[in-house]
Design a protein around this motif. Structure first.
Motif, PDB file in Angstrom:
ATOM      1  N   ARG A 220       0.840  -1.210   0.000  1.00 22.19           N
ATOM      2  CA  ARG A 220       0.000   0.000   0.000  1.00 22.19           C
ATOM      3  C   ARG A 220       0.870   1.252   0.000  1.00 22.19           C
ATOM      4  NH1 ARG A 220      -3.005  -2.956   3.907  1.00 22.19           N
ATOM      5  NH2 ARG A 220      -2.129  -1.696   5.596  1.00 22.19           N
ATOM      6  N   ALA A 225      -1.547   3.706  -1.972  1.00 26.55           N
ATOM      7  CA  ALA A 225      -2.934   3.264  -1.843  1.00 26.55           C
ATOM      8  C   ALA A 225      -3.416   3.448  -0.409  1.00 26.55           C
ATOM      9  CB  ALA A 225      -3.063   1.797  -2.252  1.00 26.55           C
ATOM     10  N   SER A 228      -6.321  -1.893   1.087  1.00 26.21           N
ATOM     11  CA  SER A 228      -5.798  -3.060   0.373  1.00 26.21           C
ATOM     12  C   SER A 228      -6.493  -3.244  -0.974  1.00 26.21           C
ATOM     13  CB  SER A 228      -5.969  -4.318   1.235  1.00 26.21           C
ATOM     14  OG  SER A 228      -5.162  -4.228   2.394  1.00 26.21           O
ATOM     15  N   ALA A 231      -4.959  -0.946  -3.292  1.00 25.71           N
ATOM     16  CA  ALA A 231      -3.654  -1.451  -3.725  1.00 25.71           C
ATOM     17  C   ALA A 231      -3.806  -2.485  -4.839  1.00 25.71           C
ATOM     18  CB  ALA A 231      -2.907  -2.053  -2.538  1.00 25.71           C
TER      19      ALA A 231
END
Length: 243
Positions: A220, A225, A228, A231
């Motif tokens: 991440r 990000a 998750s 990501a």
């Protein structure tokens, strides 16, 4: 075709888009694939810069979009508030619709074929962006709940993938360099994309669950990000993993 193939096919189609004007047409194909009535992606806030008119791509009828903005429904729409406080998907049935003007908004939306069921996924970008991905359906209550349960994983990833695609194609974000992911980070992202939870990923890779958390946290950070799912979507967008 199974549900995982739906997601793979959808992201593959979105990857080929090169112009902002292609986004709404692509959403028409995606909503049909998933058995939904409509899909809309809305950029509520563009980041740290000055605010401007919201940017959107949608399958809503043009007449409804014109009515929505003409009546300034953006100012009172409880769905928009989700961008300010929401972190998880929100079913529209839980929104406060007691105010007369809000009831009028939803009544008019239904008259244009929007709803009555809806789900909105809020997306928070690393640069302060606030976006919303909404889907609607006219299915019955129990069928709607089953539809959401079956597709929530895909909608999470799709919402964040659209976040990357929309902001890039619209010119609202400049491309940024991403640090290279390790083999373990890519493996964890790949398995999460396939629907596995952290505990299952740990068993498959023969590592501890805490190690999975560490790899995901590192991924991440490298990808910029916020979650998750974000990501996974960003790694797929950058063609670092296959979904």
């Amino acid at each position: 075709m199974d549900d995982r193939s739906y997601l793979s096919l959808t992201l593959g189609e979105l990857q080929t888009l090169s112009e902002p004007g292609e986004l709404s047409g692509a959403l028409h194909a995606v909503r049909t694939r998933y058995g939904l009535s409509h899909m809309t992606f809305l950029v509520v806030r563009r980041g740290a810069g000055p605010s401007a008119a919201p940017y959107y791509c949608s399958t809503y009828p043009e007449e409804w979009i014109a009515t929505y903005f003409a009546n300034d429904y953006l100012a009172i729409d409880p769905v928009i508030d989700i961008a300010r406080w929401g972190l998880l998907p929100v079913d529209w049935s839980t929104l406060d619709q007691r105010a007369s003007r809000v009831r009028r908004l939803f009544d008019e939306a239904r008259a244009y074929g929007i709803g009555p069921n809806g789900l909105t996924v809020p997306i928070r970008g690393a640069n302060g962006e606030r976006c919303l991905f909404s889907v609607t359906s006219d299915w019955s209550g129990s069928d709607w709940l089953a539809l959401c349960a079956a597709n929530l994983h895909d909608l999470h990833i799709l919402s964040h993938y659209l976040h990357e695609k929309v902001l890039t194609l619209s010119g609202l974000r400049r491309p940024v360099l991403v640090r290279e992911l390790s083999r373990r980070e890519r493996q964890c992202l790949q398995l999460l994309a396939s629907g596995k939870i952290y505990k299952q990923i740990a068993v498959i890779l023969g590592i501890s669950e805490s190690a999975v958390h560490l790899y995901m946290r590192s991924a991440r950070r490298k990808l910029g990000a916020t979650t998750s799912y974000h990501a996974v979507a960003k790694a797929s967008y950058l063609e670092l993993v296959d979904v």
